[in-house]
Motif scaffolding. Sequence first.
Motif, PDB file in Angstrom:
ATOM      1  N   VAL A 154       0.704  -1.466  -0.413  1.00 31.67           N
ATOM      2  CA  VAL A 154       0.166  -0.092   0.139  1.00 31.67           C
ATOM      3  C   VAL A 154       0.949   1.335  -0.185  1.00 31.67           C
ATOM      4  N   GLU A 174      -1.923   6.859  -1.682  1.00 28.84           N
ATOM      5  CA  GLU A 174      -3.242   5.816  -1.750  1.00 28.84           C
ATOM      6  C   GLU A 174      -4.010   5.555  -1.310  1.00 28.84           C
ATOM      7  N   THR A 175      -5.729   5.184  -0.727  1.00 30.32           N
ATOM      8  CA  THR A 175      -6.175   4.283   0.432  1.00 30.32           C
ATOM      9  C   THR A 175      -6.141   3.115   0.182  1.00 30.32           C
ATOM     10  N   VAL A 176      -6.389   2.885   0.992  1.00 38.77           N
ATOM     11  CA  VAL A 176      -5.819   1.032   0.921  1.00 38.77           C
ATOM     12  C   VAL A 176      -6.958   0.106   0.283  1.00 38.77           C
ATOM     13  N   ASP A 177      -8.607   1.127  -0.205  1.00 37.40           N
ATOM     14  CA  ASP A 177      -9.201  -0.058  -1.392  1.00 37.40           C
ATOM     15  C   ASP A 177      -8.593   0.870  -2.448  1.00 37.40           C
TER      16      ASP A 177
END
Lengths: 228, 228
Positions: A49, A53-56
């Motif tokens: 990750v 960036e978001t985890v999604d």
Amino acid sequence: MAFTYEYARPALTVDCVVFGLDEGELKVLLIQRGLKPFRGRWALPGGFVRVSETVDDAARRELAEESGLKNVFLEQLYTFGALYRDPRERVVSVAYYALVRLADFKTKAASDAKAARWFALSNVPPLAFDHGEILESAIARLRGKLRYGPIGFELLPDKFTLSQLQHLYEAVLGVALDKRNFRKKVLAFDFLVPVAEQAKGAHRPAQLYRFDSVKYQRLRKQGFNFEL
Amino acid sequence: MAFTYEYARPALTVDCVVFGLDEGELKVLLIQRGLKPFRGRWALPGGFVRVSETVDDAARRELAEESGLKNVFLEQLYTFGALYRDPRERVVSVAYYALVRLADFKTKAASDAKAARWFALSNVPPLAFDHGEILESAIARLRGKLRYGPIGFELLPDKFTLSQLQHLYEAVLGVALDKRNFRKKVLAFDFLVPVAEQAKGAHRPAQLYRFDSVKYQRLRKQGFNFEL
DNA sequence: TCAAAAGTGTTCTTGATACACCCATGC
DNA sequence: GCATGGGTGTATCAAGAACACTTTTGA
């Protein structure tokens, strides 16, 4: 961003369990590892990750990079945080599961990612890291969600027959269902709408339906609860 | 442990939503922050995951350190990975929820953690970070699990009356239940065993029961499915 | 003797299950 | 004309919902 590294940090990754339905059989997408550790072994698509960036988003990015899949149903599954999951260093992984309409993506995914292959659930090889455990959780979650939510449609083409839907449920849940009762029930829900076309084959053509998510959402707000 | 820091890493924390039942009312345990950011605001107990402990262990440790609670029911909820959850830096948080028998811990928790307080769900102040969102998820999860699993007993004393159990369900699910139907149903399950004692008060004494988890597990293996 | 909670059965309604035959098409 | 999957209705059974009064105790 001032931050004192008082303690060493675990690394953070995402892993994706990608399910697809192929000839009425549930399959999972695996990647063959090119690097150590577990070189040559099959593993779930995934990776680190990034801080921006978001985890999604990380899950979606890795899925696109490693398998060419985009715009698929994706939902967080569980976070695996045991100590020696990865022999190199401490890695915590947020697992996701994805559902794809395999008919649409079959050729594409095969060409984009050379080392990617679909495996029938009954035929999964030993996996790298704790990915076997992650896969088990994903299967359990899929079974649970399928009963209580309208996610099965994510695995079928936009237009499908009631038999296809029934076979999906039978394949994933591992049970036999009565045809008449099954049809009665799903049609009573009133969010499957017949389309003009018909499926063909060496037999009587079948009515095609599509899942009307607008109708479904409307029903939900009225307190309706999907259960099959 | 050789590892090249090719990318900056998100930090990893745990946050715990702790539920307790107080006088028939569902409450949540919050900590008042002593440091910036959100100094003075209420927040969920939690903190950084250390590199040498599992994520589950980190949740248990933080719970013990910040509230004095040990040996409670604890289950992973969801991982929150949005970009600006924490204004200082990128932090991904694995959220847990815990269920405690408040009667046992009430005084203890209050003394161990000076800045900890129990809030009725109807009376929760604005929370730090995205903890409001985490709390919402935890409530939704608790409601879901309560219907389909025997976790309500984690909120009650070891010995409880059927009325207490019913009131718990009514409080958490926000519905009124019929007394006769409720009793009929839970007693038919056959994992509540009456104990010799009786509850007392300014009225007719009630039979006390306890949850027999051995019996419950036996039933589960026989394909029994809890649902209330 | 009153207030407060405990305890107890039956009827009705609804949803789940079980079950067998004819139909339309391609080969 | 036959093999293949598509399509349909009814009767039975089980579980859920609705519902009101008597009992025991402490104050």
